[in-house]
Motif scaffolding. Structure first.
Motif, PDB file in Angstrom:
ATOM      1  N   ARG A 135       0.839  -1.204  -0.086  1.00  0.00           N
ATOM      2  CA  ARG A 135      -0.055  -0.033  -0.108  1.00  0.00           C
ATOM      3  C   ARG A 135       0.852   1.214  -0.254  1.00  0.00           C
ATOM      4  O   ARG A 135       0.377   2.128  -0.854  1.00  0.00           O
ATOM      5  CB  ARG A 135      -0.751  -0.004   1.252  1.00  0.00           C
ATOM      6  N   ASN A 136       1.940   1.221   0.735  1.00  0.00           N
ATOM      7  CA  ASN A 136       2.625   2.346   0.799  1.00  0.00           C
ATOM      8  C   ASN A 136       3.880   2.430  -0.214  1.00  0.00           C
ATOM      9  O   ASN A 136       4.608   3.066  -0.273  1.00  0.00           O
ATOM     10  CB  ASN A 136       3.445   2.588   2.117  1.00  0.00           C
ATOM     11  N   ARG A 138       5.186   3.053  -4.316  1.00  0.00           N
ATOM     12  CA  ARG A 138       4.575   4.021  -5.200  1.00  0.00           C
ATOM     13  C   ARG A 138       3.900   2.887  -6.249  1.00  0.00           C
ATOM     14  O   ARG A 138       4.306   1.793  -6.476  1.00  0.00           O
ATOM     15  CB  ARG A 138       5.878   4.567  -6.171  1.00  0.00           C
ATOM     16  N   SER A 142       4.339  -0.704  -7.039  1.00  0.00           N
ATOM     17  CA  SER A 142       3.239  -1.588  -6.436  1.00  0.00           C
ATOM     18  C   SER A 142       2.468  -2.647  -7.224  1.00  0.00           C
ATOM     19  O   SER A 142       2.280  -3.840  -7.033  1.00  0.00           O
ATOM     20  CB  SER A 142       2.440  -0.754  -5.314  1.00  0.00           C
TER      21      SER A 142
END
Length: 429
Positions: A135-136, A138, A142
């Motif tokens: 989720r965190n 880029r 991701s």
């Protein structure tokens, strides 16, 4: 009529206004009898003071005094209680209706449990976990990572299901048949231990691995399975190579079956060529590798394999093509026998010597490149012609063999007759 009377008559329309509020108003009986309904008053009309709007509704007469301020003598309405106001509900824009927003959160109705919902939750939970992990990161990193992890997860799940399914299927087979169920001919010997004929079984005679030339084993492995001693029944490198060849040539140009998989196919007579049979052979190959050693598998393979015509096993092939025992085969003959396994009838030295020579030269090249033979041996083997010496056929239909057959049929069990492989000593001369 006096002046006072005229003045009073002219001002009859306003005489009621001059009467004090405390004095009661007297009216004639006819006026009380024929009372007109109150004239509606609308705020804003000229000459009238604005009055509050009267809420229509049922009224109740009372015996109290009439309102003197009404021009028509209408009774004053009884003051009504203010209607009970409904509870004020604040509209929540996030909710669909005020009723739902006014409902306490603790008593909110929960969706019922369903098998489909539980299954969907279980199936999507790994993908939600993958999304939470990335989720965190880029987006351009991701999303490829999510796709890779999702595909890997699906592959692991499908692989686990296939392993369980075909492992269960392979357990239905008797793995001991790999070495025990090898039909071969029953040999009949005379009183001087000379062979006078064979009966029953198949055209096969089992020989131990030590009676086969080592160069033949090298040629066989280089031709059929060069990683035989490194894999556990399935050569995944060979599978990847075969898939790459299919993608490149748009057709299957190279097989991925190992010697162990071929042994499973021959033992259990799998004639169909489809994905189900191939996966079953993979599971059986794993069981065979777990049960027998590499040398036992190799020995069983060379005694089971079909070499064309009616020859089954290396002993029958060497006897049928060259009238020799396996230990007496030359380098060229070993390379020829190892080369024709791919297509025994198409590359038979008896019927197609030129085709047999081509595959022999290929195997000799593999031996040279692997360092198994020298350049001199390679050149000498290439110069040898394809020469075969099939044994002289002899009739086994005579009175002596017929007598032996009748005696064996009466003594042996049906399974022993089918498998053969016996050595029968007689007193025949």
């Amino acid at each position: 009529m006096g002046a006072d009377d005229k003045s009073r008559k002219g001002n009859a329309s306003s005489w009621r206004e001059r009467i004090p509020d405390a004095q009661p108003v007297s009216r004639a009986k006819s006026a009380r009898r024929k009372r007109q309904p109150p004239r509606p008053s609308y705020p804003g009309l000229p000459g009238e003071e604005p009055r509050p709007a009267v809420i229509p509704g049922p009224t109740r007469r009372t015996a109290g005094p009439r309102d003197s301020s009404s021009p028509y003598g209408a009774p004053s309405p009884r003051p009504r209680k203010a209607p009970r106001s409904a509870p004020q509900v604040e509209y929540d824009e996030e909710k669909a209706t005020p009723e739902r927003s006014s409902r306490p959160s603790g008593k909110r109705r929960k969706p019922g449990f369903t098998i489909f919902g539980a299954l969907w939750f279980v199936l999507t939970m790994p993908f939600r976990f993958i999304g939470a992990l990335t989720r965190n990161i880029r987006w351009f990193i991701s999303w490829p990572l999510r796709i890779l992890l999702s595909v890997s997860f699906v592959g692991i799940v499908v692989g686990a299901i296939l392993v369980f399914l075909y492992g269960t299927i392979s357990n239905r087979y008797d793995i001991s048949e790999v070495k025990s169920n090898i039909p071969e001919r029953t040999v009949i010997l005379d009183r001087k231990n000379r062979t006078i004929g064979t009966l029953h079984g198949e055209n096969r005679r089992r020989v131990p691995l030590q009676e086969v030339p080592p160069i033949f084993i090298d040629a066989l492995l280089l031709r059929e399975d060069n990683r035989f001693y490194d894999h556990g029944g399935v050569d995944w490198i060979g599978v990847g190579r075969a898939v790459a060849q299919v993608i490149k040539h748009k057709r299957a140009t190279q097989g991925a079956s190992t010697l162990t998989m071929q042994l499973a196919k021959i033992t259990y007579n799998h004639q169909e060529r489809n994905l189900h049979s191939k996966l079953t052979e993979v599971a059986l190959a794993k069981r065979i590798e777990a049960t027998y050693s590499k040398d036992e598998i190799l020995e069983t393979y060379i005694n089971r394999i079909f070499w064309g015509h009616t020859f089954l096993g290396i002993a029958a092939a060497s006897r049928g093509y060259y009238d020799k025992e396996p230990r007496d085969l030359s380098l060229s003959e070993c390379a020829t026998l190892a080369g024709i396994i791919y297509g025994p009838n198409d590359f038979s030295p008896l019927k197609h010597p030129e085709e047999a020579r081509k595959v022999r030269d290929i195997v000799l090249g593999l031996l040279k490149d692997a360092g198994k033979i020298t350049e001199v041996q390679y050149a000498a083997a290439l110069a040898e012609p394809i020469v075969t010496h099939p044994p002289q056929s002899r009739s086994e239909e005579n009175y002596a063999m017929d007598l032996v057959r009748r005696e064996l049929d009466a003594i042996l069990e049906e399974e022993d007759i089918r498998l053969g492989g016996l050595v029968v000593h007689t007193t025949l001369d």
